[in-house]
Write an enzyme that holds these catalytic residues in place. Structure first.
Site, short mmCIF file in Angstrom:
data_model
loop_
_atom_site.label_atom_id
_atom_site.label_comp_id
_atom_site.label_asym_id
_atom_site.label_seq_id
_atom_site.Cartn_x
_atom_site.Cartn_y
_atom_site.Cartn_z
CG ASP A 81 -7.07 3.71 -14.85
OD1 ASP A 81 -6.81 2.71 -15.54
OD2 ASP A 81 -8.02 4.48 -15.09
CE LYS A 119 -14.08 3.50 -17.36
NZ LYS A 119 -14.57 4.80 -17.89
N GLY A 141 -4.95 3.62 -3.70
CA GLY A 141 -6.17 4.29 -4.13
C GLY A 141 -5.95 5.73 -4.54
CB ALA A 178 7.80 1.60 -14.06
CG PHE A 189 -15.10 8.42 1.86
CD1 PHE A 189 -14.78 8.99 0.64
CD2 PHE A 189 -14.39 7.30 2.27
CE1 PHE A 189 -13.77 8.47 -0.14
CE2 PHE A 189 -13.37 6.77 1.50
CZ PHE A 189 -13.07 7.36 0.28
CG ASP A 227 -1.82 1.16 1.31
OD1 ASP A 227 -2.28 1.61 0.25
OD2 ASP A 227 -2.07 1.64 2.42
CB VAL A 262 34.29 -10.16 -1.87
CG1 VAL A 262 33.51 -11.41 -2.27
CG2 VAL A 262 35.57 -10.53 -1.16
CG ASP A 314 -3.83 -1.86 3.05
OD1 ASP A 314 -4.10 -1.65 1.86
OD2 ASP A 314 -3.39 -0.98 3.82
CB SER A 323 30.29 -10.78 -6.85
OG SER A 323 29.05 -11.36 -7.14
#
Length: 1342
Positions: free
Chosen positions: A902, A904, A843, A898, A705, A585, A1254, A962, A1258
């Protein structure tokens, strides 16, 4: 259909025509009422007409409201096309000519012409009217025009409309007709709710009548309800034994060992004795039983303490003290301050004004902030005992359920109207009364029917990946055990048949020796210990102690909130080391959820708070009576009135606001900074101090709400007597409900919203509407019936709210700052480097989420961004398939991209036919951000990834929204933050800050995975190493089933002699220090990829154990070849060989534990060397039991025999070394030639060398996880166009699609980054304001 609309349009026709039709219809009704069958048919027709009327009205609503009605999709095309357009065409003339009237009649004309100026949600204009369209509007036209007008074509109708434009009477007439449409429908909706919830006589109800409960007040209940006694205990005296045994033997391992113990009781079958399996099994069960008894006794004591608490109950006009367990439904009780509520109550009255009280619900949802409950005005005056005794009537409410935040009921007092009951009137059991002297309440739910007890269920059972794999391998071992038994039994049968005559002295010619069935049982018992009996107990104890390590980790303790990390479950400790996907979230998880009002947009201008209200430009504009002063004042009034905040006045005059959410508190505080101070709230009104002027607003209705509505509204009566609707909510919701004539500031406000979002601010839009008194009265009646409905109350309230929340006038927007938590960017960067994919499910607005993504380093400057904002299923399909095709053409498996989508578009993407392609696109992208998503969409996304990838997922959040996501993920993390503890209570692990997730996963997760993996592998290894020796001895002993070891040493092998090394490995093993793990997150990769425990590794260990067992048995047997092991030539029996082999096995497996140990502590030394010493002490003590104790006669003197032979001491050195020589060689070769990064880092730590060298070596030798996309063109679809939703005229030549490609910036160039983001927003705004009709592509190089 047309006939129906003609009937429905009677009151729109002329008065004479209406009267005539009404008279005719009345005569017909009177004539048909005499026939019962006709009356029934007529009622059915009326009901069908009512349903069609509702369908018509729903279609006549704006698209934003239409979308909320599920029945819209079922409308026919004939109804869909033509109705609202014709009404709009009829009434449009009046709106254009009379702007002043339009502002007052915006609500009047809502139902008639609400589609005027709107574009449907699928961006398709409404279908034009055809002359053939038959609808109610057609009848309207014919009734309002001369007789020949009904047959005229559309052009004639339009000419007549234009001719009427100049007529003020015609305009007012059209407005009146629209008003009649609205009021007519509101009456029908009210009648519908009355029919749905018509209350029959009291005697017609049972106690629980179908879907409701009826409670009599101050009279006997019609039926007996559940008592108020509660019991949380698992057992009682009668049920303990059967319940406990059922619980224990649900585990397959216990059933297996019980079967072995029963088989051992068959005479002459068990080679290991009758009790060698039964005693350890009984010991394990006894330990578990004692633990269960102790815990259940505590539960019984707690239950008794609660059931015997005292409370005052009203009985026959007096207050009598009774126990909680004696309460029944319908009792009126008195609860005093700082006391828990004994049952679920309906609040009647209190010591506070307007029957208000404060409660604390920490026991219910973990939230410690006080909440307000308020009784009904009709019962608020019941302050005396005599008043309570005079209360007569009944309460009708829903049946008991587990919904903490929902309640539907009505109070029906005799001779009084219905009063709706909701969550604000419910006092739940487990909550405590605070800051209120006393309350009176009536009991509605008792005992196990209370919401607290309904919610006392366990969280979903989650099993770790290691557990599942272990169970699978146990089944494989069981199949191998069966194979060994069958093979050994057949070999015994063949050997016996061959030697029964020649070796007659062995006595093997009897039935039992020749029976295959007996032999199979014998070998089944002999080999059963291949499956370790102590593994489950060891795992449970180790996991419990690992959880304590997490709880007491001082590095994850948050001092400000006094909140340590908490492992709420211990069986997922190792799962933390396998995390592949994290779903997070945003608000309260990545951010602090401490809101601060930063700025606002009003009438095309942006204002910021100053030190004092007088210094702000906004207040100066009000005082100077600027052109926008009226809008500014209304904006501030809305901020200070449209909320549910409770003010608390301190002695020093300051005001503290108690709000349900930080956003509301910040908005009210923002109004205070501009001089509009909210300071008084009662159930009927609120008062504000507006720049020194006291103003009182009567609260008529509060439309709260919800996550579905995404807005909140209040209807108030102003001091001037006008009725206004104040609304605040998300921009997408508000813009869809704006009046086409009231969008003066729409475009500029939209630009300001984008600017606010680019700065990472949370935004809300504010709007207002004027409501006519007559319309409000009709709507209020409809809304009241919706609030008192017992069936489908929420949907009815939602529909009723949609009726009034339309044709709004935009006032402006607010911007609230929610800063990132400390350490979030560093944590996300570390998790990404560890190879973990991070998805953000929020949201918030898309721009806000993208900006936060940049701020927290989730989106890097070298990433491409794909934005999916589509308005239909087909457009979503096209965009997803196109992007998938682009990636497939480049063969990209893990792109540095990325994806932003949304809510909808996500709804379309999660449909059955698109889910697979959408999932494929998401899994290719490095980062996924889902915006404007609902709680259920969060859970759907998590469930999709968890089940499709079979990877271990982690969800982290801080709020109640959540919880679903947390429970769907493999591991759920709850943050105990500002939004309460609901997420923490539903989680597997809880932490106080997001930054602690880094240590929880990279340190504890990796450590616990390595520890549990080695513990399980080592447990199987040591069992196979010892008990397969019985197979080799069977080869030597003619497959007789004779055991090589003393029977009790077999039983004590797992319980005593090799029990400590697994504990040491499971608790203290670590391959790198915590600081190294945090500094170099790439060390998490071996754990994440399950390289330490998989099918291949498991069977390598099993093969290693088989190889060791060969050396451990055949080398000592070779030493016994001549049977002379003492200097005096004496010999011994097979048991001496068995004890020597047993000694070598213990030394070998203990040394093997040391060989796989990476971290040596003094406890590790004690466990390994102590186990070896313990065996020798046992041999010495056990050898002297007999004859003092009539026990172990075959072991007498064994210590002297074994320790006195040089063969034993020679083997003590050679056999373990020989067995482990191959292991040592393999380890040396692996660490030299095939050295892993983890081993290299561990060696550097031991040698105290610089680890950075190291890691650099690597990095140069391994390929990264961010492939170069080259010049690949990643084209994102055009985004949702707000201009279309609010009726803006789009420029067809300005449509573009945006591609963000290769954001190449220097890491420390902060100013460049800000300019880049602003440029991105400017280009986005250009595309938003376009109609999206062009397919041109714009590449934005950043």
């Amino acid at each position: 259909m047309s006939g129906y609309y003609q009937r429905q349009s009677l009151e729109l026709q002329g008065p004479e025509h209406s009267r005539n039709n009404t008279h005719t219809r009345t005569v017909q009704l009177n004539r048909t009422n005499t026939n019962p069958e006709s009356r029934r048919r007529q009622q059915q027709q009326q009901r069908a007409a009512q349903e069609r009327q509702e369908s018509w009205f729903r279609h006549s609503m704006p698209p934003a409201i239409n979308r909320d009605f599920e029945s819209l999709e079922q409308l026919t095309q004939e109804t869909t096309n033509g109705l609202d357009e014709q009404l709009a065409a009829t009434l449009a003339a009046g709106q254009e000519e009379l702007p002043a009237v339009a502002s007052h009649t915006s609500i009047h004309l809502n139902s008639a012409n609400s589609n005027l100026g709107f574009i449907d949600s699928d961006n398709t204009p409404n279908t034009p009217i055809t002359p053939a369209s038959e609808s109610m509007a057609g009848t309207l036209s014919s009734s309002c025009c001369p007789p020949g007008a009904a047959a005229a074509d559309n052009s004639s109708s339009r000419r007549k409309s234009r001719n009427r434009k100049g007529s003020r009477a015609s305009i007012l007439s059209n407005a009146t007709r629209g008003l009649r449409i609205t009021t007519s429908f509101l009456r029908s909706k009210r009648k519908e709710y009355e029919d749905d919830d018509e209350i029959p006589p009291f005697g017609a109800y049972e106690a629980d009548d179908g879907d409701r409960r009826v409670i009599a007040l101050n009279s006997q209940q019609p039926s007996k309800y559940c008592n108020n006694r509660i019991s949380t205990a698992k057992y009682n005296v009668l049920t303990f034994v059967p319940s406990f045994l059922f619980e224990q033997f649900r585990r397959y391992s216990n059933i297996f060992f019980l079967l072995i113990a029963l088989l051992q009781q068959i005479p002459d079958v068990s080679p290991t004795g009758r009790y060698t399996t039964l005693v350890p099994l009984l010991f394990i069960l006894s330990v578990s039983a004692i633990k269960e008894i102790i815990e259940d006794i505590k539960r019984h004591r707690a239950d008794n303490e609660i059931n015997h608490r005292l409370i005052e109950r009203l009985e026959n006009g007096t207050w009598r003290t009774v126990r909680w367990c004696e309460l029944v439904v319908g009792d009126i009780i008195k609860v005093v301050i700082d006391t828990f509520f004994p049952a679920d109550l309906i609040l009647l009255s209190s010591s506070e004004p307007q029957a208000m009280c404060f409660i604390e619900t920490a026991n219910l949802d973990g939230e410690t902030n006080l909440k307000i409950r308020q009784g009904m005005p009709s019962t608020a005056k019941l302050l005396e005992t005599k008043d309570l005794m005079q209360l007569q009537g009944r309460i009708e409410c829903e049946l008991p359920n587990r919904q903490l935040y929902e309640f539907s009921g009505v109070l029906k007092e005799y001779g009084k109207p219905l009063v709706p009951l909701g969550p604000d009137q419910v006092l739940q059991r487990g909550a405590m009364l605070r800051n209120t002297a006393w309350i009176f309440g009536v009991v509605i739910y008792t005992g196990h029917e209370t919401k607290l007890m309904k919610n006392s269920t366990k969280a979903p059972l989650k099993r770790s990946t290691v557990d599942k794999l272990t169970n699978t391998q146990i089944l494989m071992l069981f199949m191998i055990l069966i194979t060994l038994c069958i093979t050994s039994g057949l070999c015994n049968l063949f050997w016996t048949q061959k030697h029964s005559d020649s070796d007659w002295y062995l006595g093997i010619g009897d039935f039992k020796s020749m029976s295959l069935g007996y032999n199979l049982l014998t070998f089944f018992i002999l080999y059963n210990n291949l499956i370790p009996i102590s593994l489950q107990v060891t795992l449970e104890l180790v996991r419990f102690l690992q959880a304590l390590f997490i709880n007491y980790d001082i590095e994850m303790y948050h001092e400000e909130s006094n909140m340590p990390a908490s492992a709420r479950t211990s069986n997922l400790n190792e799962e933390l080391g396998l995390i592949k996907y994290i779903f997070s979230d945003k608000t309260g998880t990545l951010t602090r959820n401490v809101m601060v009002f930063k700025k606002c947009s009003i009438a095309r201008r942006i204002y910021k708070p100053e030190r004092t209200p007088e210094e702000s430009e906004l207040v100066q504009n009000i005082l100077r009576r600027h052109d926008s002063s009226a809008d500014i004042e209304e904006f501030l009034v809305l901020l200070s009135v449209c909320h549910t905040v409770i003010p608390e006045k301190k002695e020093d005059g300051s005001i503290i606001y108690h709000a349900a959410s930080p956003d509301e508190r910040a908005l009210v505080d923002g109004a205070r900074q501009f001089g509009y101070i909210f300071d008084t709230r009662t159930p009927e009104y609120v008062e504000i101090n507006a720049l020194g002027e006291r103003r009182r607003f009567q609260i008529l209705n509060v439309l709260e709400f919800t996550s579905t509505r995404k807005r909140m509204s209040v209807i108030v009566r102003t001091p001037e007597g006008r009725i206004k609707l104040f609304t605040k909510g998300a921009d997408t919701v508000i813009y869809e409900r704006l009046s086409p004539r009231q969008q003066a500031y729409g475009e500029m406000t939209l630009q300001h919203l984008e600017e606010f979002a680019s700065e990472g601010l949370r935004t809300l839009c504010l709007a207002v509407a004027d409501i006519d008194d007559e319309v409000y009265e009709e709507w209020s009646s409809t809304y009241h019936k919706a609030t008192v409905a017992l069936s489908f109350r929420e949907s009815k309230i939602h529909d009723a709210a949609n009726l009034i929340e339309s044709n709004l006038r935009l006032l402006g927007a607010t911007a609230i700052e929610d800063k990132l938590q400390d350490g979030v960017p560093e944590t996300i960067a570390a998790l990404l480097e560890a190879g973990i994919y991070i998805w953000v499910l929020t949201g918030d607005k898309q721009e806000t989420a993208i900006n936060i993504g940049y701020s927290c380093k989730l989106i890097s400057h070298s990433m491409d961004i794909i934005i999916l904002n589509e308005g239909s299923l087909d457009a979503t399909r096209d965009a997803i398939l196109r992007h998938c095709g682009e990636f497939k053409s480049t063969m990209a498996k893990d792109a540095n991209v990325a994806l932003v989508i949304d809510g909808k578009t996500l709804k379309y993407a999660l449909t059955c036919d698109l889910r697979g392609d959408f999932q494929e696109l998401c899994l290719i992208c490095r980062v996924v951000i889902c915006c404007r998503v609902s709680p259920m969409q969060k859970a759907e996304v998590v469930d999709m990834v968890t089940h499709s990838t079979k990877a271990v997922t982690l969800a982290i959040g801080d709020g109640a929204n959540d919880v679903a996501m947390i429970q769907k993920a493999s591991v759920g993390i709850g943050i105990s933050g500002v939004e309460g503890l609901q997420a923490a209570c539903a989680s597997d692990y809880s932490i106080a800050q997001f930054r602690y997730l880094r240590r929880l996963i990279l340190v504890h997760g990796a450590w616990n995975y390595a520890r549990i993996s080695k513990l399980i592998l080592y447990s199987f290894y040591k069992n196979v190493c010892l008990y397969v020796i019985e197979l080799w001895f069977a080869v030597y002993s003619g497959w007789s089933g004779q055991i090589l070891f003393e029977r009790w040493t077999i039983g004590l092998y797992n319980v005593l002699f090799t029990a400590m090394p697994p504990f040491a490995i499971g608790l203290f093993e670590k391959f790198c220090t915590a600081d190294t793990m945090l500094k170099y997150p790439f060390l998490y990769k071996p754990s994440q990829n399950a390289k330490l425990f998989n099918v291949k590794v498991f069977w390598i260990w099993i093969f290693n154990a088989l190889l060791h067992s060969v050396f451990l048995f055949w080398l000592p047997l070779f030493a016994f070849q001549d049977e002379v092991i003492w200097a005096d030539g004496k010999t011994s029996d097979y048991l001496l060989l068995g004890n020597m082999v047993y000694t070598y096995v213990i030394i070998t497996v203990c040394l093997k534990a040391g060989l796989i140990t990476s971290s040596w502590t003094w406890l590790t030394h004690a466990a390994i060397w102590g186990s070896i010493v313990l065996w020798f002490l046992f041999v010495v003590v056990y050898s002297h039991f007999w004859p003092t104790l009539a026990f172990a006669s075959n072991f007498a003197g064994m210590d002297i025999q074994m320790l006195s032979t040089p063969v034993f001491w020679l083997g003590l050195i050679l056999v373990p070394i020989t067995s482990l020589l191959i292991d040592v060689i393999c380890k040396l070769v692996h660490n030299t030639v095939f050295k892993t990064l983890t081993e290299a880092v561990r060696e550097s730590e031991i040698q105290r060398n610089d680890l950075s060298q190291v890691m650099e070596e690597s990095r140069s030798s391994r390929s990264g996880y961010k492939p170069d996309m080259g010049n690949q063109k990643l084209v994102s679809r055009h985004r949702f166009n707000p201009a279309q939703a609010k009726g803006y005229a789009a420029d067809p030549n300005s449509g573009r699609r945006l591609r963000v490609e290769h954001l190449d910036l220097e890491e420390d160039a902060t100013m460049v980054q800000r300019q880049q983001q602003q440029q991105y927003q400017r280009r986005s705004r250009q595309r938003w304001r376009s109609g999206g009709s062009q397919v041109g592509t714009e590449i934005l190089h950043m």
